[in-house]
Design a protein around this motif. Structure first.
Motif, PDB file in Angstrom:
ATOM      1  N   TYR A   6       5.277   3.022  11.629  1.00  0.00           N
ATOM      2  CA  TYR A   6       5.710   4.396  11.296  1.00  0.00           C
ATOM      3  C   TYR A   6       5.038   5.345  10.289  1.00  0.00           C
ATOM      4  O   TYR A   6       4.878   6.328  10.303  1.00  0.00           O
ATOM      5  CB  TYR A   6       7.099   4.247  10.950  1.00  0.00           C
ATOM      6  N   LEU A   7       4.142   4.296   9.521  1.00  0.00           N
ATOM      7  CA  LEU A   7       3.204   5.216   8.556  1.00  0.00           C
ATOM      8  C   LEU A   7       1.821   5.404   8.766  1.00  0.00           C
ATOM      9  O   LEU A   7       1.063   5.777   8.303  1.00  0.00           O
ATOM     10  CB  LEU A   7       3.159   4.291   7.160  1.00  0.00           C
ATOM     11  N   LYS A   8       1.391   5.374  10.170  1.00  0.00           N
ATOM     12  CA  LYS A   8       0.127   5.208  10.738  1.00  0.00           C
ATOM     13  C   LYS A   8      -0.546   6.889  10.431  1.00  0.00           C
ATOM     14  O   LYS A   8      -1.452   7.082   9.919  1.00  0.00           O
ATOM     15  CB  LYS A   8      -0.071   5.485  12.349  1.00  0.00           C
ATOM     16  N   LYS A   9       0.157   7.873  10.474  1.00  0.00           N
ATOM     17  CA  LYS A   9      -0.269   9.466  10.273  1.00  0.00           C
ATOM     18  C   LYS A   9      -0.508   9.560   8.584  1.00  0.00           C
ATOM     19  O   LYS A   9      -1.444  10.025   8.183  1.00  0.00           O
ATOM     20  CB  LYS A   9       0.889  10.512  10.648  1.00  0.00           C
ATOM     21  N   PHE A  10       0.454   8.895   7.881  1.00  0.00           N
ATOM     22  CA  PHE A  10       0.377   8.966   6.430  1.00  0.00           C
ATOM     23  C   PHE A  10      -1.050   8.509   5.902  1.00  0.00           C
ATOM     24  O   PHE A  10      -1.730   8.998   5.316  1.00  0.00           O
ATOM     25  CB  PHE A  10       1.434   8.158   5.775  1.00  0.00           C
ATOM     26  N   TYR A  11      -1.228   7.150   6.545  1.00  0.00           N
ATOM     27  CA  TYR A  11      -2.594   6.453   6.347  1.00  0.00           C
ATOM     28  C   TYR A  11      -3.895   6.984   7.039  1.00  0.00           C
ATOM     29  O   TYR A  11      -4.764   7.184   6.273  1.00  0.00           O
ATOM     30  CB  TYR A  11      -2.464   4.842   6.637  1.00  0.00           C
ATOM     31  N   THR A  12      -3.731   7.713   8.151  1.00  0.00           N
ATOM     32  CA  THR A  12      -4.839   8.349   8.742  1.00  0.00           C
ATOM     33  C   THR A  12      -5.259   9.590   7.762  1.00  0.00           C
ATOM     34  O   THR A  12      -6.313   9.884   7.841  1.00  0.00           O
ATOM     35  CB  THR A  12      -4.208   8.965  10.208  1.00  0.00           C
ATOM     36  N   ASN A  13      -4.102  10.332   7.355  1.00  0.00           N
ATOM     37  CA  ASN A  13      -4.521  11.512   6.420  1.00  0.00           C
ATOM     38  C   ASN A  13      -5.249  11.068   5.207  1.00  0.00           C
ATOM     39  O   ASN A  13      -5.893  11.728   4.658  1.00  0.00           O
ATOM     40  CB  ASN A  13      -3.357  12.281   6.097  1.00  0.00           C
ATOM     41  N   LEU A  14      -5.043   9.713   4.911  1.00  0.00           N
ATOM     42  CA  LEU A  14      -5.656   9.354   3.522  1.00  0.00           C
ATOM     43  C   LEU A  14      -7.136   8.629   3.918  1.00  0.00           C
ATOM     44  O   LEU A  14      -7.524   7.907   3.058  1.00  0.00           O
ATOM     45  CB  LEU A  14      -4.859   8.445   2.853  1.00  0.00           C
ATOM     46  N   GLY A  15      -7.609   8.726   5.102  1.00  0.00           N
ATOM     47  CA  GLY A  15      -8.803   8.305   5.647  1.00  0.00           C
ATOM     48  C   GLY A  15      -8.956   6.770   6.175  1.00  0.00           C
ATOM     49  O   GLY A  15     -10.133   6.261   6.390  1.00  0.00           O
ATOM     50  N   PHE A  16      -7.952   6.234   6.612  1.00  0.00           N
ATOM     51  CA  PHE A  16      -7.922   5.042   7.397  1.00  0.00           C
ATOM     52  C   PHE A  16      -7.769   5.305   8.834  1.00  0.00           C
ATOM     53  O   PHE A  16      -7.386   6.153   9.340  1.00  0.00           O
ATOM     54  CB  PHE A  16      -6.431   4.228   6.987  1.00  0.00           C
ATOM     55  N   LYS A  17      -8.442   4.365   9.753  1.00  0.00           N
ATOM     56  CA  LYS A  17      -8.143   4.373  11.138  1.00  0.00           C
ATOM     57  C   LYS A  17      -7.685   3.103  11.829  1.00  0.00           C
ATOM     58  O   LYS A  17      -8.112   1.993  11.132  1.00  0.00           O
ATOM     59  CB  LYS A  17      -9.779   4.372  11.535  1.00  0.00           C
TER      60      LYS A  17
ATOM     61  N   MET B   6       7.522  17.650  -8.595  1.00  0.00           N
ATOM     62  CA  MET B   6       7.300  16.175  -8.316  1.00  0.00           C
ATOM     63  C   MET B   6       7.419  15.794  -9.744  1.00  0.00           C
ATOM     64  O   MET B   6       6.864  16.252 -10.850  1.00  0.00           O
ATOM     65  CB  MET B   6       5.846  16.220  -7.796  1.00  0.00           C
ATOM     66  N   PRO B   7       7.865  14.397  -9.894  1.00  0.00           N
ATOM     67  CA  PRO B   7       8.112  13.538 -10.792  1.00  0.00           C
ATOM     68  C   PRO B   7       6.490  13.403 -11.601  1.00  0.00           C
ATOM     69  O   PRO B   7       5.621  13.152 -10.710  1.00  0.00           O
ATOM     70  CB  PRO B   7       8.749  12.389 -10.701  1.00  0.00           C
ATOM     71  N   VAL B   8       6.388  13.377 -12.849  1.00  0.00           N
ATOM     72  CA  VAL B   8       5.072  13.050 -13.641  1.00  0.00           C
ATOM     73  C   VAL B   8       5.050  11.335 -13.393  1.00  0.00           C
ATOM     74  O   VAL B   8       5.990  10.766 -13.996  1.00  0.00           O
ATOM     75  CB  VAL B   8       4.848  13.468 -15.025  1.00  0.00           C
ATOM     76  N   VAL B   9       4.063  10.989 -12.963  1.00  0.00           N
ATOM     77  CA  VAL B   9       3.742   9.601 -12.723  1.00  0.00           C
ATOM     78  C   VAL B   9       2.414   9.080 -13.441  1.00  0.00           C
ATOM     79  O   VAL B   9       1.502   9.824 -13.078  1.00  0.00           O
ATOM     80  CB  VAL B   9       3.680   9.115 -11.250  1.00  0.00           C
ATOM     81  N   LYS B  10       2.540   8.003 -14.505  1.00  0.00           N
ATOM     82  CA  LYS B  10       1.420   7.698 -15.098  1.00  0.00           C
ATOM     83  C   LYS B  10       1.072   6.370 -14.370  1.00  0.00           C
ATOM     84  O   LYS B  10       1.813   5.294 -14.088  1.00  0.00           O
ATOM     85  CB  LYS B  10       1.747   7.396 -16.326  1.00  0.00           C
ATOM     86  N   PHE B  11      -0.202   6.012 -13.887  1.00  0.00           N
ATOM     87  CA  PHE B  11      -0.583   4.843 -13.211  1.00  0.00           C
ATOM     88  C   PHE B  11      -1.263   3.931 -14.150  1.00  0.00           C
ATOM     89  O   PHE B  11      -2.372   4.320 -14.738  1.00  0.00           O
ATOM     90  CB  PHE B  11      -1.658   5.094 -12.043  1.00  0.00           C
ATOM     91  N   ASP B  12      -0.956   2.907 -14.304  1.00  0.00           N
ATOM     92  CA  ASP B  12      -1.668   1.904 -15.158  1.00  0.00           C
ATOM     93  C   ASP B  12      -2.491   0.869 -14.299  1.00  0.00           C
ATOM     94  O   ASP B  12      -1.702   0.462 -13.136  1.00  0.00           O
ATOM     95  CB  ASP B  12      -0.675   1.030 -15.908  1.00  0.00           C
ATOM     96  N   VAL B  13      -3.512   0.377 -14.630  1.00  0.00           N
ATOM     97  CA  VAL B  13      -4.268  -0.479 -13.562  1.00  0.00           C
ATOM     98  C   VAL B  13      -4.629  -1.876 -14.446  1.00  0.00           C
ATOM     99  O   VAL B  13      -5.040  -1.826 -15.626  1.00  0.00           O
ATOM    100  CB  VAL B  13      -5.755   0.003 -13.154  1.00  0.00           C
TER     101      VAL B  13
ATOM    102  N   PHE C 139      12.599   8.059  -5.215  1.00  0.00           N
ATOM    103  CA  PHE C 139      11.234   8.919  -5.561  1.00  0.00           C
ATOM    104  C   PHE C 139      10.339   9.081  -4.205  1.00  0.00           C
ATOM    105  O   PHE C 139       9.465   9.580  -4.397  1.00  0.00           O
ATOM    106  CB  PHE C 139      10.643   8.086  -6.754  1.00  0.00           C
ATOM    107  N   ARG C 140      10.683   8.578  -3.209  1.00  0.00           N
ATOM    108  CA  ARG C 140      10.058   8.972  -1.878  1.00  0.00           C
ATOM    109  C   ARG C 140      10.165  10.314  -1.413  1.00  0.00           C
ATOM    110  O   ARG C 140      10.803  11.142  -1.839  1.00  0.00           O
ATOM    111  CB  ARG C 140      10.489   8.110  -0.760  1.00  0.00           C
ATOM    112  N   LYS C 141       9.149  10.643  -0.756  1.00  0.00           N
ATOM    113  CA  LYS C 141       9.020  12.084  -0.090  1.00  0.00           C
ATOM    114  C   LYS C 141       8.662  13.130  -1.109  1.00  0.00           C
ATOM    115  O   LYS C 141       9.167  14.319  -1.044  1.00  0.00           O
ATOM    116  CB  LYS C 141      10.369  12.464   0.771  1.00  0.00           C
ATOM    117  N   LYS C 142       8.112  12.715  -2.217  1.00  0.00           N
ATOM    118  CA  LYS C 142       7.598  13.554  -3.198  1.00  0.00           C
ATOM    119  C   LYS C 142       6.204  13.775  -3.773  1.00  0.00           C
ATOM    120  O   LYS C 142       5.994  14.111  -4.827  1.00  0.00           O
ATOM    121  CB  LYS C 142       8.582  13.221  -4.511  1.00  0.00           C
TER     122      LYS C 142
END
Length: 147
Positions: free
Chosen positions: A117-128, A1-8, A84-87
């Motif tokens: 199509y991203l329902k399962k993705f977000y459900t797995n991250l705590g969204f309903k 997986m690529p190293v990603v640095k997040f800036d806020v 960079f998707r699916k990583k």
């Protein structure tokens, strides 16, 4: 997986080159790739918190957090650059976005407008899913809320 640095960053903290590259990437994903003609620059960027994911100096992931009202904030304009998707970068981006939304908007639930199509993705991250489904720019979306 690529190293990603997040800036806020708040809008006024983003330099011109970075802002240009954010708009370029949003346009690349939402307008060109998804073939949606819509007003991406909508007047909300200046009052949003921006999560910028970089691999070295290249922006490869992005989201923005907005205050909606007394009860909700939102995470939107969520993207990962195509190659960079699916990583696992999207998961890291959303987790970081949730963390920042929760810190900035204490005691508010997070509401998102997710592509269906991203329902399962977000459900797995705590969204309903709230049960609301709709077309947005010709793409099926669902409303989801954090636990």
């Amino acid at each position: 997986m690529p190293v990603v640095k997040f800036d806020v960053k708040k809008f006024h903290e983003i330099d011109g080159k970075t802002l240009h590259n954010i708009f370029l990437l949003r346009s690349e994903v939402f307008i060109v790739e998804q073939e949606c003609a819509y007003q991406d620059i909508d007047g909300n960027d200046y009052k949003s918190i921006h999560i910028i994911g970089k691999k070295k100096e290249e922006i490869i992931a992005y989201s923005r957090i907005m205050n909606l009202n007394n009860d909700f904030c939102s995470i939107g304009r969520v993207l990962v650059k195509k190659e960079f998707r699916k990583k696992g970068i999207g998961i890291k981006l959303i987790k970081r976005s949730i963390e920042e939304a929760t810190r900035e908007h204490t005691n508010k639930k997070i509401k998102i407008s997710a592509q269906e199509y991203l329902k399962k993705f977000y459900t797995n991250l705590g969204f309903k899913h709230t049960g609301k489904s709709y077309l947005e720019d010709g793409i099926p979306h669902i409303e989801m809320i954090s636990n």
